[in-house]
Design a protein around this motif. Structure first.
Motif, PDB file in Angstrom:
ATOM      1  N   ASN A   1      27.002  13.703   0.596  1.00  0.00           N
ATOM      2  CA  ASN A   1      27.056  12.281   0.915  1.00  0.00           C
ATOM      3  C   ASN A   1      26.475  11.423  -0.204  1.00  0.00           C
ATOM      4  O   ASN A   1      25.627  10.555   0.017  1.00  0.00           O
ATOM      5  N   ILE A   2      26.900  11.690  -1.424  1.00  0.00           N
ATOM      6  CA  ILE A   2      26.330  10.966  -2.567  1.00  0.00           C
ATOM      7  C   ILE A   2      27.412  10.326  -3.413  1.00  0.00           C
ATOM      8  O   ILE A   2      27.301  10.231  -4.627  1.00  0.00           O
ATOM      9  N   ARG A   3      28.462   9.878  -2.769  1.00  0.00           N
ATOM     10  CA  ARG A   3      29.594   9.377  -3.545  1.00  0.00           C
ATOM     11  C   ARG A   3      29.200   8.244  -4.494  1.00  0.00           C
ATOM     12  O   ARG A   3      29.694   8.155  -5.599  1.00  0.00           O
ATOM     13  N   ASP A   4      28.251   7.403  -4.063  1.00  0.00           N
ATOM     14  CA  ASP A   4      27.860   6.269  -4.906  1.00  0.00           C
ATOM     15  C   ASP A   4      27.264   6.715  -6.238  1.00  0.00           C
ATOM     16  O   ASP A   4      27.354   6.016  -7.229  1.00  0.00           O
ATOM     17  N   ASP A   5      26.602   7.851  -6.218  1.00  0.00           N
ATOM     18  CA  ASP A   5      25.946   8.295  -7.442  1.00  0.00           C
ATOM     19  C   ASP A   5      26.705   9.413  -8.139  1.00  0.00           C
ATOM     20  O   ASP A   5      26.207   9.993  -9.097  1.00  0.00           O
ATOM     21  N   SER A   6      27.891   9.714  -7.653  1.00  0.00           N
ATOM     22  CA  SER A   6      28.573  10.909  -8.174  1.00  0.00           C
ATOM     23  C   SER A   6      28.968  10.786  -9.632  1.00  0.00           C
ATOM     24  O   SER A   6      29.174  11.778 -10.325  1.00  0.00           O
ATOM     25  N   LYS A   7      29.021   9.547 -10.118  1.00  0.00           N
ATOM     26  CA  LYS A   7      29.326   9.321 -11.539  1.00  0.00           C
ATOM     27  C   LYS A   7      28.375  10.094 -12.445  1.00  0.00           C
ATOM     28  O   LYS A   7      28.733  10.548 -13.526  1.00  0.00           O
ATOM     29  N   ILE A   8      27.122  10.207 -11.968  1.00  0.00           N
ATOM     30  CA  ILE A   8      26.092  10.862 -12.784  1.00  0.00           C
ATOM     31  C   ILE A   8      26.553  12.252 -13.179  1.00  0.00           C
ATOM     32  O   ILE A   8      26.366  12.693 -14.310  1.00  0.00           O
ATOM     33  N   ILE A   9      27.180  12.933 -12.232  1.00  0.00           N
ATOM     34  CA  ILE A   9      27.561  14.316 -12.493  1.00  0.00           C
ATOM     35  C   ILE A   9      28.691  14.386 -13.514  1.00  0.00           C
ATOM     36  O   ILE A   9      28.631  15.161 -14.469  1.00  0.00           O
ATOM     37  N   THR A  10      29.682  13.555 -13.340  1.00  0.00           N
ATOM     38  CA  THR A  10      30.792  13.627 -14.295  1.00  0.00           C
ATOM     39  C   THR A  10      30.375  13.077 -15.658  1.00  0.00           C
ATOM     40  O   THR A  10      30.821  13.560 -16.692  1.00  0.00           O
ATOM     41  N   ASN A  11      29.508  12.081 -15.664  1.00  0.00           N
ATOM     42  CA  ASN A  11      29.094  11.497 -16.939  1.00  0.00           C
ATOM     43  C   ASN A  11      28.362  12.468 -17.849  1.00  0.00           C
ATOM     44  O   ASN A  11      28.355  12.285 -19.060  1.00  0.00           O
ATOM     45  N   ILE A  12      27.741  13.493 -17.262  1.00  0.00           N
ATOM     46  CA  ILE A  12      26.967  14.402 -18.104  1.00  0.00           C
ATOM     47  C   ILE A  12      27.883  15.182 -19.038  1.00  0.00           C
ATOM     48  O   ILE A  12      27.425  15.797 -20.004  1.00  0.00           O
TER      49      ILE A  12
ATOM     50  N   LEU B   1      18.798  10.600 -14.964  1.00  0.00           N
ATOM     51  CA  LEU B   1      19.940  10.367 -14.084  1.00  0.00           C
ATOM     52  C   LEU B   1      20.384   8.895 -14.127  1.00  0.00           C
ATOM     53  O   LEU B   1      21.576   8.596 -14.131  1.00  0.00           O
ATOM     54  N   ASN B   2      19.415   7.997 -14.187  1.00  0.00           N
ATOM     55  CA  ASN B   2      19.766   6.576 -14.299  1.00  0.00           C
ATOM     56  C   ASN B   2      20.561   6.306 -15.571  1.00  0.00           C
ATOM     57  O   ASN B   2      21.556   5.579 -15.559  1.00  0.00           O
ATOM     58  N   ASP B   3      20.115   6.891 -16.675  1.00  0.00           N
ATOM     59  CA  ASP B   3      20.820   6.685 -17.941  1.00  0.00           C
ATOM     60  C   ASP B   3      22.215   7.281 -17.903  1.00  0.00           C
ATOM     61  O   ASP B   3      23.151   6.715 -18.450  1.00  0.00           O
ATOM     62  N   LEU B   4      22.351   8.446 -17.261  1.00  0.00           N
ATOM     63  CA  LEU B   4      23.672   9.077 -17.149  1.00  0.00           C
ATOM     64  C   LEU B   4      24.627   8.191 -16.368  1.00  0.00           C
ATOM     65  O   LEU B   4      25.796   8.056 -16.706  1.00  0.00           O
ATOM     66  N   LYS B   5      24.090   7.555 -15.355  1.00  0.00           N
ATOM     67  CA  LYS B   5      24.905   6.692 -14.502  1.00  0.00           C
ATOM     68  C   LYS B   5      25.550   5.588 -15.329  1.00  0.00           C
ATOM     69  O   LYS B   5      26.685   5.204 -15.112  1.00  0.00           O
ATOM     70  N   LYS B   6      24.784   5.075 -16.317  1.00  0.00           N
ATOM     71  CA  LYS B   6      25.263   3.923 -17.077  1.00  0.00           C
ATOM     72  C   LYS B   6      26.242   4.285 -18.191  1.00  0.00           C
ATOM     73  O   LYS B   6      26.801   3.403 -18.826  1.00  0.00           O
ATOM     74  N   LEU B   7      26.435   5.584 -18.426  1.00  0.00           N
ATOM     75  CA  LEU B   7      27.230   5.951 -19.600  1.00  0.00           C
ATOM     76  C   LEU B   7      28.682   5.495 -19.504  1.00  0.00           C
ATOM     77  O   LEU B   7      29.284   5.119 -20.500  1.00  0.00           O
ATOM     78  N   GLU B   8      29.253   5.582 -18.298  1.00  0.00           N
ATOM     79  CA  GLU B   8      30.641   5.129 -18.182  1.00  0.00           C
ATOM     80  C   GLU B   8      30.809   4.257 -16.950  1.00  0.00           C
ATOM     81  O   GLU B   8      30.327   4.605 -15.884  1.00  0.00           O
TER      82      GLU B   8
END
Lengths: 557, 283
Positions: free
Chosen positions: A407-418, A550-557
């Motif tokens: 249930n973390i769809r909002d933050d899932s960008k973090i995973i792909t951004n890495i 994780l915050n920085d990863l979120k901002k990458l894309e």
């Protein structure tokens, strides 16, 4: 306790090379700093130190300042437009803001800015103008930082690709000043798997040559030919910045809200509770002792209560109280949510459980954790560790399912951004480096060793694979003749300040994109294991915590 | 380090039509308004600094006197000041400096009310006050260390002399003796120059220890006051980054003023001072 290592070297350079060098008995001075230089100064000098050398007030150059025309000013600033313009402005009108200016730049002042100074009235008021070659923050005795978290994006965000070369040039210069300050001219190596490492290593080599032309001491000394500088990218070990660590410093910065190294808490004294703020730095001897210890070993309650009545012990007592609070706060957070999580994390990171049996069904162990009541970021960390455990990434539909379960769809960008760091997420090819066998951990929940520790040990033992870690240029040999060396041998250390000259070789690690506390700890551990023969320094563009990562990863894309 | 002053001189050009002569005379002008408040603060600070230096000199003298009294074999003839006099002087000076520091803090408060908290003279007063408070505390520690060393030296001396007299003395007996208990050791039949000399030494050492204890006792309150003085200011003053950041931008309007007021109240040292484990406060 007097700071040692990097802090001592930089502190000495600033106190003696800058402030004391213009000291005049009976005359006070104003010290003007900009953001970066203030951070550098603050990390290695205290107010009392600079007061003792004739500075009576420190001002921020970017703020509007009242004139203090009876006092001369020391400008300790970075050679960038904003600061230079402010310097020029101080002496623009007929009434100068200060009586005179002693200007010290952190590193090389570009020609256009230099010419700008020459063209303006301030040139008449300048009595000193030097470049001190300190453009990095001595964060700890063996850790340095370039204090620039925004460079994470410059290096890894596809949106900022055009900033990359500028970032590389700036970082290279800053690292060159580190080597300059330490009088090192190390052999430069880089981790081959990533392109930015080569580019940076190449640029550093160029800057080192430039600095050496002005500072002949760089690389001098019988052992210095063995010094090495290793450039590595964050993606090389994505596990260490994400794993929950149980050593005091790492745990505190991960679990508690510590900003600018200040820990705030409520004391429950006699009467009402009061808020206390404590700086966690190397002036706190107790912190230095405790910071790398496992939380279970940091047994502060048992430490002797100093109930002497003399007032001078009150400082020590309050330090004990602070660290007791800190440890308790960490343990409370841990017991509330993390007990299960840490065990699963260690199994994933090691690929085996506590008794050494290989992990068979990782998915089975992580699902209950993902369904539990832990923070979104903790879930993401587990998912990331699961994916890294799979080494070659996972199919996209599995990833989607995991995100759904957690249930973390909002933050899932973090995973792909890495993936921007070169890590495998969705079925890619690259593998993480081979690991050393280790038998030294005694705690079940602390089995993981940062990969960089293996690299450090191998580099020191001269066993670091040259194909994976090539040299930019062949390691330097001592170019002076034998006779010259022996004539100077007994004397070369004499005009140096005591802290600056360790005669042994140094291993300097620079990690692009942030260094974790566990990796910082490794530098101290490896140094100690060499019995003082080598000194390992580690640094990065910034110090990260799992949350900031994780915050920085979120901002990458 | 790279010195680029010469390079600057080569690059320097006259600006805005001023000739070199005119520019030179401009920079040599006396500052338009000498800041009397600032000069006052700096002069006051210098006075206090000199007094603290005097205390340090007294401590050095005390070290000499202490050394002499133990290492001479005959009674000292009092030509210089004795330790009690010096101790009393140190106490008197310390108390005077403490007073001056309180006055300096009052002066800072008055300046702050008149000129605002970001005013440089005010901030300079604050840093000088902080620096001098620490210096006073350091010098008091130094005095304490000196007396403690002397105490240990006396104890060692007593032990040795007791051995000469033929009577070994334990730590507890030594402590009792320092609290004024009489030593009942000396049998009548012990005669001879060595014994006699040893007995004289013992008596004077015991006397000294008693006087030392008295001096330390009388200065306890000063110690405590100085500790409070330093603690009140908090450790945060030492942090340069915090010092720089706290200097607010010049107030532009009412809202900023309110912000300043609430920030400075949060930093009110009395509100953030003691943690529960301040030993002397509760003893």
């Amino acid at each position: 306790m007097a700071p040692s290592g990097l802090k001592a070297v930089v502190g000495d350079k600033i106190l003696n090379g800058v402030i004391k060098s213009v000291k005049k008995d009976g005359e006070w001075k104003v010290l003007i700093v900009d953001h970066m230089s203030m951070r550098i100064l603050s990390s290695c000098c205290k107010m009392s130190d600079i007061l003792a050398e004739g500075v009576t007030i420190v001002e921020d150059i970017s703020k509007r300042r009242e004139p203090i025309s009876s006092l001369e000013a020391i400008y300790l600033i970075t050679p960038e437009e904003k600061s230079v313009d402010a310097l020029i402005k101080d002496f623009k009108d007929s009434a100068f803001t200060y009586k005179a200016a002693h200007v010290f730049f952190t590193d090389t002042c570009p020609n256009e800015l230099f010419a700008k100074i020459g063209r303006s009235r301030v040139a008449k008021a300048v009595k000193t103008l030097k470049e001190i070659n300190v453009a990095f923050l001595p964060y700890e005795s063996q850790v340095f930082s370039l204090d620039d978290p925004s460079s994470f994006e410059s290096f890894y965000s596809p949106k900022k690709r055009d900033e990359r070369d500028k970032a590389i040039a700036s970082v290279a210069e800053q690292i060159a000043t580190l080597c300059d300050t330490l009088n090192e001219c190390p052999a430069v190596r880089y981790y081959k798997e990533s392109e930015e490492n080569l580019k940076l290593a190449d640029e550093i080599r160029r800057r080192l040559d430039a600095h050496k032309a002005d500072n002949l001491k760089m690389g001098e000394g019988p052992d210095k030919a063995r010094s090495q500088l290793l450039i590595v990218n964050r993606g090389f070990d994505p596990i260490s910045p994400v794993l929950h660590e149980l050593t005091f410093q790492a745990m505190a910065y991960d679990l508690l809200d510590i900003k600018q190294d200040i820990y705030s808490y409520q004391t429950t004294g006699i009467g009402n509770s009061k808020e206390r703020e404590v700086l966690l730095d190397e002036d706190d001897e107790l912190w230095v002792q405790l910071r790398h210890m496992h939380i279970a070993d940091a047994n502060i309650k048992d430490l002797s209560q100093m109930l002497k009545k003399m007032p001078q012990y009150q400082k020590e007592l309050s330090m004990y109280s602070t660290h007791l609070h800190l440890a308790e706060a960490c343990m409370n957070k841990f017991k509330a949510t993390l007990n299960n999580v840490c065990e699963v994390e260690q199994d994933l990171a090691m690929g085996a459980n506590a008794v050494g049996e290989p992990l068979k069904d990782a998915m089975k162990s992580i699902v209950p954790v993902l369904l539990s009541e832990i923070d979104a970021y903790d879930k993401i960390r587990i998912i990331l560790l699961y994916i890294f455990h799979k080494k070659k990434g996972i199919p996209e539909e599995n990833l989607t399912k995991l995100i759904q379960h957690a249930n973390i769809r909002d933050d899932s960008k973090i995973i792909t951004n890495i993936q921007n760091l070169g890590c495998n997420i969705i079925n890619a090819g690259k593998m993480l480096p081979e690991r050393k066998e280790r038998a030294d951990s005694t705690y079940q929940l602390s089995r993981w060793t940062p990969i960089i520790k293996d690299i450090m040990e191998n580099a020191i033992d001269d066993k670091l694979d040259r194909k994976q870690w090539p040299f930019i240029s062949e390691p330097a040999t001592i170019t002076t003749t034998q006779t010259a060396v022996s004539a100077r041998f007994g004397h070369w250390h004499k005009n140096r300040s005591p802290t600056e000259h360790r005669s042994g070789p140094r291993l300097i690690i620079f990690m692009i994109g942030g260094v974790s506390h566990s990796e910082m700890r490794s530098a101290y551990e490896v140094t100690r294991a060499t019995d003082g023969k080598w000194e390992v320094l580690i640094g990065s563009t910034h110090i990260l915590t799992p949350t900031s990562f994780l915050n920085d990863l979120k901002k990458l894309e | 380090m790279r010195d680029r002053l010469q390079h600057l001189h080569r690059v320097k050009t006259d600006s805005e039509g001023f000739s070199t002569v005119e520019l030179n005379s401009l920079s040599e002008l006396e500052p338009a308004d000498p800041d009397q408040d600032l000069d006052g603060v700096l002069n006051e600070a210098q006075q206090i600094r000199l007094e603290i230096q005097q205390i340090q000199n007294d401590i050095s003298e005390l070290q000499d006197v202490n050394y002499q009294t133990i290492n001479r074999t005959s009674f000292p003839s009092v030509t210089k000041r004795d330790s009690n006099t010096i101790g009393a002087d140190i106490k008197r000076r310390g108390e005077a400096v403490l007073q001056q520091l309180h006055l300096m803090n009052d002066l800072r408060g008055e300046l702050e009310a008149r000129r605002g908290p970001s005013d440089p003279a005010v901030r300079i007063a604050r840093t000088q006050y902080h620096c001098l408070s620490n210096a006073l505390r350091e010098v008091m520690f130094s005095y304490n260390d000196t007396e403690m060393s002397h105490r240990e030296a006396c104890k060692r001396h007593i032990k040795r002399q007791m051995e000469v007299v033929g009577r070994e003395i334990s730590e507890e007996e030594l402590e009792e003796m320092m609290e004024g208990e009489e030593l009942c050791v000396f049998s009548v039949h012990m005669e001879g120059k060595t014994i006699h000399s040893a007995l004289m030494q013992l008596q004077s050492r015991q006397q000294e220890l008693l006087e030392l204890e008295t001096r330390i006792q009388s200065i306890q309150e000063l110690f405590l006051d100085v500790a409070v003085l330093v603690e009140e200011q908090g450790a945060a003053v030492e942090n340069i980054e915090q010092s720089v950041q706290k200097a607010e931008v010049i107030v532009h309007d009412g809202t900023t003023q309110l912000e300043n007021a609430s920030t400075s109240d949060k930093n009110n040292p009395l509100k953030r001072m003691f943690c529960g484990c301040f030993p002397c406060y509760h003893s």
